[in-house]
Design a protein around this motif. Structure first.
Motif, PDB file in Angstrom:
ATOM      1  N   SER A  10       0.551  -1.331  -0.326  1.00 54.43           N
ATOM      2  CA  SER A  10      -0.121  -0.005  -0.056  1.00 54.43           C
ATOM      3  C   SER A  10       1.273   1.301   0.449  1.00 54.43           C
ATOM      4  O   SER A  10       0.750   2.353  -0.045  1.00 54.43           O
ATOM      5  N   TRP A  79       2.054   5.981   5.955  1.00 51.36           N
ATOM      6  CA  TRP A  79       1.277   7.076   5.028  1.00 51.36           C
ATOM      7  C   TRP A  79       1.801   8.112   4.900  1.00 51.36           C
ATOM      8  O   TRP A  79       1.657   8.879   6.307  1.00 51.36           O
ATOM      9  N   GLY A 171      -4.087   2.702   2.298  1.00 52.43           N
ATOM     10  CA  GLY A 171      -4.892   1.661   1.680  1.00 52.43           C
ATOM     11  C   GLY A 171      -6.100   1.729   2.191  1.00 52.43           C
ATOM     12  O   GLY A 171      -6.629   2.363   2.336  1.00 52.43           O
TER      13      GLY A 171
END
Length: 324
Positions: A10, A79, A171
């Motif tokens: 991801s 992320w 994700g």
């Protein structure tokens, strides 16, 4: 020990941190959450999801502890454009710099009250985190000034949902509703009527706005040791006093000695725990004097013991500032 970042599924990056000695992720970073409905800190099963900004940009950070209390490791996955920067700060965030060895030494432990020894025994994995997030922590602490925890948590949630950005997408695994705390510019754009709807009075909103105007200088304090220079820097913001300073450096610098003088409950709690009688701030400072340098650790250990002070008299009631 921290394993070097690696790219995982991801588009995320991940590291693994191995603590030295007993460790509890939930006990350590729980103080960074502003209530169970904090949009910037969501606990979902074994995962702790945090959203914040770094020098490189926003990040969504997921933390999960694996293994046992005495042989554990923490997996950190990030992320967003701030992922690498956030992962580099993970050890400090998780309390890697927090050293309890002097507190746990037999000679020092023998001086502690029974409740503090009990609390330390019941929470061996507790560390004091160092988030380094100055503006976020100042804004939260200011919202908590002179009001109930319920009011402060509601205000924090309302303002983040209205003015914080959506956290970087993780994700298909991240929790819904994760938000970044507002930037300095976003805090400055909150109109007066929205502060009222959040239940925040003019004095507290003014202090948050002053902190936002001084955000660059405040963020530089994160790189300093949590001593007098940090306290002086925080006190340079009008509306920030000793209570707010203590609440901030406990979270941003993992300060082992800062106690929240001026807290509505703390002095009475410490007095009841150590003497069986309530006391005021001056009395609390005198009671904790033998452990100067470790007073925050003593207080955390008292709370961890499970002791609850007797409740008599009126409770602090929430005030509704929205109709003023």
């Amino acid at each position: 020990m921290t394993i070097a970042p690696a790219v995982v599924a991801s588009g995320a990056e991940a590291v693994e941190w191995v603590p030295n000695g007993p460790y509890s992720l939930a006990r350590t970073i729980g103080t960074l959450q502003c209530g169970p409905h904090d949009p910037s800190f969501i606990v979902q099963g074994p995962d702790h999801w945090l959203a914040f900004r770094t020098a490189d940009g926003p990040v969504t950070l997921a933390l999960r502890q694996r293994g046992s209390l005495n042989e554990s490791r923490v997996q950190a996955t990030a992320w967003g454009t701030g992922a690498a920067c956030a992962l580099a700060s993970v050890p400090r965030l998780l309390g890697a710099d927090d050293d309890w060895s002097a507190f746990d030494a037999a000679e020092f432990r023998a001086t502690l009250p029974d409740l503090a020894r009990k609390g330390r025994y019941l929470s061996p994995g507790l560390r004091l985190p160092s988030s380094g997030r100055m503006l976020d922590t100042v804004a939260r602490a200011v919202l908590e000034q002179r009001v109930t925890g319920l009011e402060a948590k509601r205000a924090w949630r309302y303002l983040l949902v209205r003015y914080g950005d959506v956290a970087p997408r993780a994700g298909d695994v991240g929790p819904a509703g994760l938000r970044l705390p507002p930037t300095a510019e976003q805090w400055r754009r909150v109109p007066s009527w929205e502060w009222h709807r959040a239940g925040v009075d003019a004095q507290r909103s003014s202090t948050v706005l002053k902190a936002a105007h001084m955000a660059t200088g405040l963020e530089r304090l994160a790189a300093l040791p949590g001593g007098d220079a940090v306290r002086a820097g925080l006190r340079s913001v009008s509306g920030i006093g000793v209570w707010t300073v203590a609440e901030v450096v406990q979270r941003t610098h993992g300060c082992p000695d800062s106690i929240s003088v001026g807290d509505y409950h703390l002095a009475a709690y410490v007095g009841a725990a150590l003497t069986g009688r309530r006391t005021d701030d001056a009395g609390m400072i005198e009671l904790l004097k033998p452990w100067k340098g470790q007073r925050q650790r003593v207080v955390r250990s008292l709370y961890a013991s499970g002791f609850r002070k007797p409740t008599f008299g009126p409770r602090l009631s929430p005030e509704d500032h929205r109709r003023r």
